[in-house]
Write a protein that holds these residues in place. Structure first.
Motif, short mmCIF file in Angstrom:
data_model
loop_
_atom_site.label_atom_id
_atom_site.label_comp_id
_atom_site.label_asym_id
_atom_site.label_seq_id
_atom_site.Cartn_x
_atom_site.Cartn_y
_atom_site.Cartn_z
N ILE A 43 0.84 -1.21 0.00
CA ILE A 43 0.00 0.00 0.00
C ILE A 43 0.88 1.26 0.00
O ILE A 43 0.67 2.18 -0.79
N TYR A 44 1.88 1.28 0.89
CA TYR A 44 2.71 2.49 1.00
C TYR A 44 3.52 2.74 -0.26
O TYR A 44 3.77 3.90 -0.61
N ALA A 74 0.70 9.92 4.15
CA ALA A 74 1.73 10.60 4.95
C ALA A 74 1.17 11.41 6.14
O ALA A 74 1.76 11.38 7.23
N PRO A 75 0.02 12.12 5.97
CA PRO A 75 -0.47 12.91 7.10
C PRO A 75 -0.71 12.10 8.37
O PRO A 75 -0.69 12.66 9.47
N TRP A 76 -0.91 10.79 8.25
CA TRP A 76 -1.18 9.97 9.45
C TRP A 76 0.12 9.55 10.15
O TRP A 76 0.08 8.96 11.21
N GLY A 77 1.27 9.81 9.49
CA GLY A 77 2.56 9.47 10.10
C GLY A 77 2.68 7.98 10.41
O GLY A 77 2.09 7.14 9.73
N GLU A 78 3.44 7.66 11.46
CA GLU A 78 3.68 6.26 11.82
C GLU A 78 2.37 5.57 12.21
O GLU A 78 2.17 4.38 11.98
N ALA A 79 1.44 6.35 12.79
CA ALA A 79 0.14 5.77 13.20
C ALA A 79 -0.58 5.18 11.98
O ALA A 79 -1.34 4.20 12.11
N GLY A 80 -0.34 5.76 10.81
CA GLY A 80 -0.98 5.25 9.59
C GLY A 80 -0.54 3.83 9.28
O GLY A 80 -1.35 2.97 8.94
N ARG A 81 0.75 3.57 9.47
CA ARG A 81 1.28 2.21 9.22
C ARG A 81 0.71 1.22 10.22
O ARG A 81 0.36 0.09 9.87
N VAL A 82 0.64 1.66 11.47
CA VAL A 82 0.11 0.78 12.52
C VAL A 82 -1.35 0.43 12.20
O VAL A 82 -1.78 -0.73 12.26
N TYR A 109 -13.44 8.34 7.63
CA TYR A 109 -12.13 8.76 8.16
C TYR A 109 -11.31 9.52 7.12
O TYR A 109 -10.17 9.86 7.35
N GLY A 110 -11.89 9.72 5.94
CA GLY A 110 -11.18 10.44 4.89
C GLY A 110 -10.05 9.63 4.27
O GLY A 110 -9.14 10.19 3.65
N VAL A 111 -10.06 8.31 4.46
CA VAL A 111 -9.02 7.47 3.86
C VAL A 111 -9.41 7.22 2.40
O VAL A 111 -10.57 6.90 2.13
N PRO A 112 -8.45 7.37 1.46
CA PRO A 112 -8.80 7.18 0.04
C PRO A 112 -9.50 5.86 -0.20
O PRO A 112 -9.06 4.81 0.30
N GLY A 113 -10.61 5.89 -0.95
CA GLY A 113 -11.45 4.71 -1.19
C GLY A 113 -10.66 3.54 -1.78
O GLY A 113 -10.89 2.38 -1.39
N ASP A 114 -9.70 3.85 -2.68
CA ASP A 114 -9.02 2.73 -3.34
C ASP A 114 -7.99 2.05 -2.44
O ASP A 114 -7.40 1.05 -2.80
N SER A 115 -7.79 2.58 -1.23
CA SER A 115 -6.78 1.95 -0.36
C SER A 115 -7.27 0.57 0.11
O SER A 115 -6.45 -0.32 0.34
N VAL A 116 -8.58 0.39 0.24
CA VAL A 116 -9.08 -0.92 0.65
C VAL A 116 -8.81 -1.93 -0.46
O VAL A 116 -8.32 -3.04 -0.23
N GLU A 117 -9.09 -1.50 -1.69
CA GLU A 117 -8.85 -2.38 -2.84
C GLU A 117 -7.36 -2.76 -2.91
O GLU A 117 -7.00 -3.93 -3.09
N LEU A 118 -6.52 -1.74 -2.73
CA LEU A 118 -5.08 -1.99 -2.77
C LEU A 118 -4.65 -2.98 -1.68
O LEU A 118 -3.82 -3.85 -1.90
N SER A 119 -5.25 -2.82 -0.50
CA SER A 119 -4.84 -3.68 0.60
C SER A 119 -5.23 -5.13 0.33
O SER A 119 -4.49 -6.05 0.66
N VAL A 120 -6.40 -5.33 -0.29
CA VAL A 120 -6.80 -6.71 -0.63
C VAL A 120 -5.87 -7.26 -1.71
O VAL A 120 -5.42 -8.41 -1.65
N GLU A 121 -5.53 -6.41 -2.68
CA GLU A 121 -4.59 -6.85 -3.73
C GLU A 121 -3.23 -7.21 -3.11
O GLU A 121 -2.59 -8.19 -3.51
N GLY A 122 -2.81 -6.41 -2.13
CA GLY A 122 -1.53 -6.67 -1.45
C GLY A 122 -1.54 -8.04 -0.78
O GLY A 122 -0.59 -8.82 -0.91
N LEU A 123 -2.64 -8.34 -0.11
CA LEU A 123 -2.74 -9.66 0.54
C LEU A 123 -2.76 -10.76 -0.51
O LEU A 123 -2.12 -11.80 -0.37
#
Ligand code: B12
Length: 355
Positions: A27-28, A36-44, A83-97
């Protein structure tokens, strides 16, 4: 009695840490600048979300159907939006898995998982399933023949969200006088609590407001229940429990109340009942019926273990075992695969409670 996962389930468990690392990197590498605005908390947070993905994926694997995973993704997309998280990030995360599982599972194992992930990705691409609230108003999730006017539901919701127990109490008592305890519980309380859940999901109310609403409504239900008319006792017994990790006990409590009003002998074990203790309790008390509740699709493997544990100890005869709750919404067709005698979306639809 918590059984170890086998086959593909065990393989996914063994890959969990690697899948979280890989998925987060995936994802990153692609949208890191937006996160980036979420900093390290975003990765967690990202790792925690991937962990949930795997749990719901395992829920779907347990029944060999994408339903639990697709339902989860649809809910997650709504949540992320708030939460204002980009919509396609969920799709990306499933693709990553998917990319790590494709590489690391055997071809037989991958063949079990691939259709589930593909259905998930496809549902995301087509925008997911619309939520009940988006369809308009506070409608009962399960039945269409509610006696309760939409305006009354709206009033109860406002009172609960404002923490106004006195106003809520008047509304609940009025509806109970009009149509009885059970129709009040399913025609008024269920849809209002569901709408409150959606407000929490959209961040329109705080967790504290949702907790307050739950606490107030539980007290009001008890008060109405003790004043409801009870039938004479009948020689039937039911044991009710939320499976381990399910803390949502209000719906099952209403089912317990319905059996008690019908004269059944009732044991209600409440939320988060450990599998081994539950199975042993069923073995020692031998009820006619066991009713189980789950709130999230990730609890499906636990439900499966409970049913298998009871059958292993008591054979295929009594008790009958039924299940319900938000974790099975729209998934009643999976009931035989779970070894259940019935899956019901509501209290009113349980045949034992019919006239
Ligand atoms: C109150 C609440 C809580 C309370 C529960 C308090 C309690 N003592 O029960 C608390 C704060 C603990 C909680 C926690 C969480 N919750 Co919550 N919660 C709710 C909420 C707002 C209301 C639940 C409720 O009481 N509904 C009213 C009852 C009457 O309805 P019901 O549960 O659906 O039960 C009916 C039927 O399903 C059926 N039924 C239920 N069980 C059974 C069993 C059988 C055998 C049968 C026949 C029928 C049956 O009959 C009932 C009457 O019609 C719901 C929203 C919703 N849609 O319900 C979210 C909701 C269920 N929660 C949700 C989430 C995400 C969580 C958390 C993960 C939040 C978090 N990040 O921590 C945790 C998970 C906790 C856990 N591991 O269980 C999500 C689930 C999303 C999903 N689709 O997967 C929901 C849908 C909210 C949302 N819209 O996002 N929650």
């Amino acid at each position: 009695m918590d059984t170890l996962p086998s086959g593909v389930e065990r393989a996914i468990e063994n890959l969990r840490a690697e899948a979280l690392d890989h998925g987060t990197r995936y994802i990153y590498d692609r949208i890191g600048e937006h996160l980036a605005p979420w900093g390290e908390a975003g990765r967690v947070r990202c790792r925690a979300d991937l962990n949930w993905h795997l749990d719901f994926l395992l829920g779907a694997v347990a029944v060999g159907d994408p339903g639990p995973f697709v339902n989860y993704l649809s809910w997650l997309v709504d949540l992320m939006r708030s939460y204002g998280v980009p919509g396609d990030s969920v799709e990306l995360s499933v693709e990553g898995l998917a990319s790590v599982l494709r590489k690391r599972l055997s071809s037989e194992q991958w063949a079990e998982v691939a259709p589930i992930l593909a259905a998930g990705i496809q549902s995301l691409a087509s925008g997911g399933v619309a939520s009940a609230d988006a369809a308009g108003g506070i409608a009962p999730t399960h039945s269409t023949d509610s006696d309760v006017a939409p305006a009354t539901r709206q009033q109860l919701m406002s009172a609960l969200v404002a923490g106004d127990a006195v106003r809520a109490s008047g509304i609940v008592s009025g509806v109970t006088r009009q149509c009885g305890y059970l129709r009040m519980a399913e025609g008024l309380v269920q849809p209002v609590m569901s709408a409150i859940g959606e407000m929490w999901q959209r961040r329109e109310i705080s967790v504290a407001q949702e907790h307050l609403a739950s606490a107030v409504i539980q007290k009001l239900l008890v008060r109405e229940f003790v004043n409801a008319p009870f039938a004479d006792p009948v020689p039937r017994s039911v044991l009710l429990a939320c499976v381990a990790s399910n803390y949502h006990q209000l719906g099952l409590r209403i089912l317990a109340d319905a059996f008690e009003l019908k004269g059944w002998s009732v044991e209600f074990l409440g939320g988060d009942t450990p599998t081994g203790d539950l199975v042993r309790h069923v073995e020692s008390t031998r009820p006619d019926l066991v009713a189980l509740s789950l709130s999230l699709g990730r609890q499906i493997p636990i439900l499966k273990d409970v049913v298998a544990g009871i059958r292993e100890r008591l054979g295929s005869g009594p008790p009958r075992i039924i299940a319900g709750g938000p974790g099975l919404t729209g998934l009643g067709f999976l009931c035989p695969r779970l070894g259940l005698d019935g899956c019901y979306p509501s209290v009113a639809s349980v045949p034992d409670l019919g006239p």
